[in-house]
Design a protein around this motif. Structure first.
Motif, PDB file in Angstrom:
ATOM      1  N   HIS A  97      49.804  42.820  45.942  1.00  0.00           N
ATOM      2  CA  HIS A  97      48.897  43.460  46.900  1.00  0.00           C
ATOM      3  C   HIS A  97      49.222  43.009  48.321  1.00  0.00           C
ATOM      4  O   HIS A  97      49.783  41.939  48.530  1.00  0.00           O
ATOM      5  N   LEU A  98      48.882  43.881  49.260  1.00  0.00           N
ATOM      6  CA  LEU A  98      49.013  43.562  50.676  1.00  0.00           C
ATOM      7  C   LEU A  98      47.661  43.089  51.167  1.00  0.00           C
ATOM      8  O   LEU A  98      46.651  43.769  50.975  1.00  0.00           O
ATOM      9  N   VAL A  99      47.645  41.935  51.814  1.00  0.00           N
ATOM     10  CA  VAL A  99      46.429  41.440  52.435  1.00  0.00           C
ATOM     11  C   VAL A  99      46.435  41.973  53.858  1.00  0.00           C
ATOM     12  O   VAL A  99      47.382  41.750  54.616  1.00  0.00           O
ATOM     13  N   ARG A 100      45.351  42.717  54.196  1.00  0.00           N
ATOM     14  CA  ARG A 100      45.249  43.332  55.522  1.00  0.00           C
ATOM     15  C   ARG A 100      43.949  42.875  56.187  1.00  0.00           C
ATOM     16  O   ARG A 100      43.023  42.436  55.511  1.00  0.00           O
ATOM     17  N   PRO A 101      43.874  42.999  57.510  1.00  0.00           N
ATOM     18  CA  PRO A 101      42.637  42.617  58.202  1.00  0.00           C
ATOM     19  C   PRO A 101      41.461  43.429  57.664  1.00  0.00           C
ATOM     20  O   PRO A 101      41.606  44.591  57.309  1.00  0.00           O
ATOM     21  N   GLY A 102      40.298  42.786  57.585  1.00  0.00           N
ATOM     22  CA  GLY A 102      39.104  43.490  57.122  1.00  0.00           C
ATOM     23  C   GLY A 102      38.616  43.028  55.768  1.00  0.00           C
ATOM     24  O   GLY A 102      37.639  43.540  55.251  1.00  0.00           O
ATOM     25  N   GLY A 103      39.320  42.095  55.131  1.00  0.00           N
ATOM     26  CA  GLY A 103      38.872  41.551  53.860  1.00  0.00           C
ATOM     27  C   GLY A 103      39.471  42.238  52.642  1.00  0.00           C
ATOM     28  O   GLY A 103      40.308  43.141  52.755  1.00  0.00           O
ATOM     29  N   ALA A 104      39.017  41.808  51.475  1.00  0.00           N
ATOM     30  CA  ALA A 104      39.571  42.266  50.190  1.00  0.00           C
ATOM     31  C   ALA A 104      39.449  43.768  49.987  1.00  0.00           C
ATOM     32  O   ALA A 104      40.272  44.376  49.301  1.00  0.00           O
ATOM     33  N   SER A 105      38.432  44.400  50.612  1.00  0.00           N
ATOM     34  CA  SER A 105      38.265  45.846  50.439  1.00  0.00           C
ATOM     35  C   SER A 105      39.404  46.630  51.100  1.00  0.00           C
ATOM     36  O   SER A 105      39.588  47.807  50.806  1.00  0.00           O
ATOM     37  N   GLN A 106      40.168  45.978  51.958  1.00  0.00           N
ATOM     38  CA  GLN A 106      41.270  46.650  52.657  1.00  0.00           C
ATOM     39  C   GLN A 106      42.634  46.388  52.012  1.00  0.00           C
ATOM     40  O   GLN A 106      43.655  46.871  52.501  1.00  0.00           O
ATOM     41  N   ASN A 107      42.657  45.620  50.917  1.00  0.00           N
ATOM     42  CA  ASN A 107      43.921  45.329  50.230  1.00  0.00           C
ATOM     43  C   ASN A 107      44.550  46.598  49.676  1.00  0.00           C
ATOM     44  O   ASN A 107      43.848  47.515  49.250  1.00  0.00           O
TER      45      ASN A 107
END
Length: 149
Positions: A97-107
């Motif tokens: 998974h890609l970790v993106r700004p905004g928390g786990a809901s944005q992965n």
């Protein structure tokens, strides 16, 4: 001169022979030796051949900033996402998974049959992929191209 005639008897005395009993433990012992030799030779071959935890035949990359890996024509992979690549999917969907700004809901959860994503773990990347139908992941993508940022 006298010729001697030798006669051989066509009849023989048949002695009754008893079949020899073979212990089942002998067969068990042979089976165990064969199994141990197979395991030992497999272990030895991985040490000699430099075994790795990557899939057989999977390419290994020299990962550095600015390099691109995967397909060159992205028409089959129109979606893009950026973030830090991590191992692990969600509820059986995706292997990374890609970790993106905004928390786990944005992965963005990902799989790929084109690129070995395991070599980019911990790197900031941009990926091109095709969005897939998911049951648990907010965004599931089949990745065709990776650019190291």
């Amino acid at each position: 001169m006298e010729e001697k005639k030798e006669t051989s008897s066509l009849m023989h005395d048949l002695k009754e022979t008893k079949p020899t009993a073979t212990s089942p433990m002998k067969y068990v012992g042979i089976f165990l030796v064969v199994i141990l030799l197979g395991v030992a030779s497999g272990y030895g071959l991985t040490k000699v051949m430099g075994g790795s935890n990557h899939a057989a035949g999977a390419p290994t990359y020299s990962v550095s900033t600015g390099k691109t890996f995967g397909v060159t024509d992205t028409k089959d992979y129109p979606d893009t996402a950026e973030g830090t690549l991590q191992a692990g999917g969600i509820d059986g969907e995706g292997a990374y998974h890609l970790v993106r700004p905004g928390g786990a809901s944005q992965n963005v959860y990902m799989t790929s049959s084109v690129v070995d994503l395991s070599q980019f773990i911990g790197k900031k990347v941009k990926v091109w992929g095709s969005t897939q139908t998911a049951q648990h992941a907010g965004w599931l993508m089949d990745v065709g191209k990776v650019e190291v940022e």
